[in-house]
Scaffold this motif. Structure first.
Motif, PDB file in Angstrom:
ATOM      1  N   ARG A  14       9.551  16.004  -1.795  1.00  0.00           N
ATOM      2  CA  ARG A  14       8.757  17.045  -2.461  1.00  0.00           C
ATOM      3  C   ARG A  14       8.120  16.492  -3.736  1.00  0.00           C
ATOM      4  NH1 ARG A  14      13.164  20.370  -1.089  1.00  0.00           N
ATOM      5  NH2 ARG A  14      13.985  20.173  -3.215  1.00  0.00           N
ATOM      6  N   ARG A  15       8.868  15.671  -4.450  1.00  0.00           N
ATOM      7  CA  ARG A  15       8.331  15.083  -5.673  1.00  0.00           C
ATOM      8  C   ARG A  15       7.184  14.124  -5.349  1.00  0.00           C
ATOM      9  NH1 ARG A  15      12.918  12.534  -8.017  1.00  0.00           N
ATOM     10  NH2 ARG A  15      13.521  14.599  -8.722  1.00  0.00           N
ATOM     11  N   ALA A  16       7.290  13.413  -4.222  1.00  0.00           N
ATOM     12  CA  ALA A  16       6.263  12.430  -3.877  1.00  0.00           C
ATOM     13  C   ALA A  16       5.002  13.075  -3.311  1.00  0.00           C
ATOM     14  CB  ALA A  16       6.829  11.428  -2.871  1.00  0.00           C
ATOM     15  N   PHE A  17       5.164  14.125  -2.489  1.00  0.00           N
ATOM     16  CA  PHE A  17       4.005  14.673  -1.766  1.00  0.00           C
ATOM     17  C   PHE A  17       3.653  16.101  -2.171  1.00  0.00           C
ATOM     18  CE2 PHE A  17       5.828  11.450   1.149  1.00  0.00           C
ATOM     19  CZ  PHE A  17       4.727  10.598   1.222  1.00  0.00           C
ATOM     20  N   GLY A  18       4.476  16.723  -3.007  1.00  0.00           N
ATOM     21  CA  GLY A  18       4.134  18.018  -3.581  1.00  0.00           C
ATOM     22  C   GLY A  18       3.973  19.132  -2.568  1.00  0.00           C
ATOM     23  N   ALA A  19       2.903  19.922  -2.750  1.00  0.00           N
ATOM     24  CA  ALA A  19       2.681  21.118  -1.936  1.00  0.00           C
ATOM     25  C   ALA A  19       2.530  20.785  -0.463  1.00  0.00           C
ATOM     26  CB  ALA A  19       1.445  21.863  -2.430  1.00  0.00           C
ATOM     27  N   PRO A  64       0.828  -1.216   0.000  1.00  0.00           N
ATOM     28  CA  PRO A  64       0.000   0.000   0.000  1.00  0.00           C
ATOM     29  C   PRO A  64       0.856   1.256   0.000  1.00  0.00           C
ATOM     30  CG  PRO A  64       0.013  -1.028   2.175  1.00  0.00           C
ATOM     31  CD  PRO A  64       0.710  -1.979   1.244  1.00  0.00           C
ATOM     32  N   SER A  65       0.369   2.279  -0.678  1.00  0.00           N
ATOM     33  CA  SER A  65       1.095   3.550  -0.703  1.00  0.00           C
ATOM     34  C   SER A  65       1.065   4.189   0.675  1.00  0.00           C
ATOM     35  CB  SER A  65       0.464   4.498  -1.728  1.00  0.00           C
ATOM     36  OG  SER A  65      -0.893   4.724  -1.402  1.00  0.00           O
ATOM     37  N   THR A  66       2.145   4.845   1.016  1.00  0.00           N
ATOM     38  CA  THR A  66       2.270   5.468   2.326  1.00  0.00           C
ATOM     39  C   THR A  66       1.731   6.891   2.275  1.00  0.00           C
ATOM     40  OG1 THR A  66       4.259   4.171   2.759  1.00  0.00           O
ATOM     41  CG2 THR A  66       3.865   6.073   4.178  1.00  0.00           C
ATOM     42  N   PRO A  67       0.714   7.210   3.062  1.00  0.00           N
ATOM     43  CA  PRO A  67       0.192   8.585   3.059  1.00  0.00           C
ATOM     44  C   PRO A  67       1.142   9.520   3.790  1.00  0.00           C
ATOM     45  CG  PRO A  67      -0.924   7.291   4.734  1.00  0.00           C
ATOM     46  CD  PRO A  67      -0.021   6.341   4.002  1.00  0.00           C
ATOM     47  N   PHE A  68       1.031  10.796   3.506  1.00  0.00           N
ATOM     48  CA  PHE A  68       1.863  11.774   4.198  1.00  0.00           C
ATOM     49  C   PHE A  68       1.294  12.027   5.584  1.00  0.00           C
ATOM     50  CE2 PHE A  68       2.932  16.118   5.449  1.00  0.00           C
ATOM     51  CZ  PHE A  68       4.315  16.037   5.387  1.00  0.00           C
ATOM     52  N   ARG A  69       2.115  11.821   6.600  1.00  0.00           N
ATOM     53  CA  ARG A  69       1.694  12.091   7.975  1.00  0.00           C
ATOM     54  C   ARG A  69       2.926  12.439   8.796  1.00  0.00           C
ATOM     55  NH1 ARG A  69       1.930   7.312  11.108  1.00  0.00           N
ATOM     56  NH2 ARG A  69       2.725   5.529   9.916  1.00  0.00           N
ATOM     57  N   GLU A 115       5.980  20.700   0.917  1.00  0.00           N
ATOM     58  CA  GLU A 115       6.551  22.041   0.898  1.00  0.00           C
ATOM     59  C   GLU A 115       6.018  22.880   2.060  1.00  0.00           C
ATOM     60  OE1 GLU A 115       5.774  23.625  -2.930  1.00  0.00           O
ATOM     61  OE2 GLU A 115       7.157  22.272  -3.960  1.00  0.00           O
ATOM     62  N   ARG A 116       4.744  22.737   2.359  1.00  0.00           N
ATOM     63  CA  ARG A 116       4.183  23.434   3.511  1.00  0.00           C
ATOM     64  C   ARG A 116       4.794  22.907   4.806  1.00  0.00           C
ATOM     65  NH1 ARG A 116      -0.543  22.676   2.237  1.00  0.00           N
ATOM     66  NH2 ARG A 116      -1.034  20.810   3.453  1.00  0.00           N
ATOM     67  N   TYR A 117       4.988  21.604   4.876  1.00  0.00           N
ATOM     68  CA  TYR A 117       5.641  20.984   6.038  1.00  0.00           C
ATOM     69  C   TYR A 117       7.058  21.517   6.205  1.00  0.00           C
ATOM     70  CZ  TYR A 117       7.495  17.120   8.907  1.00  0.00           C
ATOM     71  OH  TYR A 117       8.085  16.358   9.889  1.00  0.00           O
ATOM     72  N   GLN A 118       7.786  21.698   5.114  1.00  0.00           N
ATOM     73  CA  GLN A 118       9.138  22.256   5.170  1.00  0.00           C
ATOM     74  C   GLN A 118       9.134  23.658   5.759  1.00  0.00           C
ATOM     75  OE1 GLN A 118      10.425  21.535   0.978  1.00  0.00           O
ATOM     76  NE2 GLN A 118      12.315  20.846   1.949  1.00  0.00           N
ATOM     77  N   ARG A 119       8.149  24.438   5.404  1.00  0.00           N
ATOM     78  CA  ARG A 119       8.087  25.811   5.911  1.00  0.00           C
ATOM     79  C   ARG A 119       7.740  25.857   7.390  1.00  0.00           C
ATOM     80  NH1 ARG A 119       5.362  26.491   0.898  1.00  0.00           N
ATOM     81  NH2 ARG A 119       3.342  26.448   1.970  1.00  0.00           N
ATOM     82  N   GLU A 120       6.999  24.890   7.874  1.00  0.00           N
ATOM     83  CA  GLU A 120       6.488  24.944   9.244  1.00  0.00           C
ATOM     84  C   GLU A 120       7.356  24.206  10.258  1.00  0.00           C
ATOM     85  OE1 GLU A 120       2.587  23.341   8.898  1.00  0.00           O
ATOM     86  OE2 GLU A 120       1.738  25.133   7.942  1.00  0.00           O
TER      87      GLU A 120
END
Length: 247
Positions: A222-227, A163-168, A230-235
Motif C-alpha cells: 500500500r505504501r509503494a502503490f497507494g490507491a 528499473p522500478s517495478t510497475p503495478f500489474r 487499495e483498489r486491488y485489495q477491495r476487488e
C-alpha cells in the motif's frame, strides 16, 4: 566498465539463486517424505519436550530472520557491510541456510493425526503438487529474478540501475493477491498422512504467513502503490479465490 567486484557480485547472486532452488526442491521432498534422505517424519525420535524445544527453536529462528532482515532498519545496518547490489541475494542466502538448518535439526513427531487412503489420497497429493506449482508460478509471474536478487546483480554488472517495478496483476494475481502464499499453504496442509510433526510445521508456518501478510507485506505494498493497491485489495481476495459479495 566491468570490474572484478561486479563480476564477483554477479557470480555470488547466481550461485545463491541456484542454492535457493536446490533448497526449495529439497524442502518439497522434506514435506512430502520422498526422494530425500530426511523428511519431516523421518529421523531419530526424541522425547516430546526435547523435540518440541528443537522444532520450535528452529521455527523461531526462521521467522526471526524473515521478520528482522526484511525491515528497513535492518537493511540499513546490513548496507554498512554488504554492497547494495547483493543485499537481496544475501537475504536469500540467509533464508536458504535457515531452511537447511530447520530441515537438518527437525525432530519428528510421528503420531498420526489423520490418514487418507484411496481416491482421497490421490486428491490430496494433487492438491500438494498444485500448491508447489502455484507457489513457484506466483513467485516468478511478477519478477522472480528481482525477488531472489538476480536482477540486482545483473544490473550492477551492466552498470545500470534496477528499473522500478510497475503495478500489474498477471495470471494468478487476478484470482488472489498473494498466489505464492496460497501455494505454500496448499503444500503445507495437503498431507495424505498428517503427523503431529507436520501439523506443527504447517500450523506454525500458516500463522506466520498470515501475520506477516497482514502486518507487513500488504502494508508495504500500500505504501509503494497507494490507491492503486487499495483498489486491488477491495476487488481481489487475499489468499482464497472466493470473492466476497459487493455491498
Amino acid at each position: 566498465m566491468v570490474t572484478m567486484r561486479k563480476l564477483l557480485a554477479l557470480v555470488y547472486g547466481v550461485v545463491v539463486y541456484g542454492l535457493f532452488g536446490l533448497t526449495w526442491l529439497y524442502f518439497v521432498g522434506f514435506l512430502g517424505g520422498f526422494a530425500v534422505p530426511k523428511g519431516v517424519d523421518s529421523g531419530a525420535v526424541a522425547p516430546l519436550p526435547e523435540a518440541l524445544a528443537i522444532d520450535l527453536g528452529c521455527l523461531a529462528l526462521f521467522f526471526a530472520h524473515h521478520s528482522v532482515m526484511a525491515r528497513p532498519r535492518a537493511k540499513r545496518a546490513i548496507a554498512r557491510f554488504v554492497p547494495p547490489a547483493v543485499e537481496r541475494s544475501t537475504y536469500v542466502l540467509v533464508a536458504s541456510l535457515a531452511i537447511v538448518l530447520l530441515m537438518a535439526m527437525w525432530r519428528p513427531l510421528p503420531q498420526i493425526v489423520w490418514q487418507a487412503g484411496g481416491a482421497v489420497r490421490v486428491v490430496v497429493l494433487v492438491v500438494f503438487w498444485a500448491g508447489v506449482v502455484v507457489s513457484l508460478a506466483g513467485s516468478h509471474m511478477l519478477d522472480g529474478l528481482e525477488l531472489f536478487g538476480v536482477r540486482q546483480v545483473l544490473a550492477n554488472f551492466r552498470g545500470r540501475a534496477v528499473p522500478s517495478t510497475p503495478f500489474r496483476t498477471p495470471g494468478l494475481y487476478r484470482l488472489v493477491r498473494l498466489p505464492m502464499m496460497t501455494g505454500l499453504l496448499m503444500t503445507f496442509w495437503a498431507a495424505p498422512t498428517m503427523t503431529q510433526g507436520r501439523l506443527l510445521l504447517a500450523a506454525a508456518m500458516s500463522v506466520y504467513i498470515l501475520a506477516a501478510v497482514k502486518c507487513r507485506e500488504e502494508r508495504d505494498l500500500r505504501r509503494a502503490f497507494g490507491a492503486e493497491y487499495e483498489r486491488y485489495q477491495r476487488e481481489v481476495p487475499m489468499l482464497l479465490p472466493v470473492r466476497r459479495p459487493r455491498r
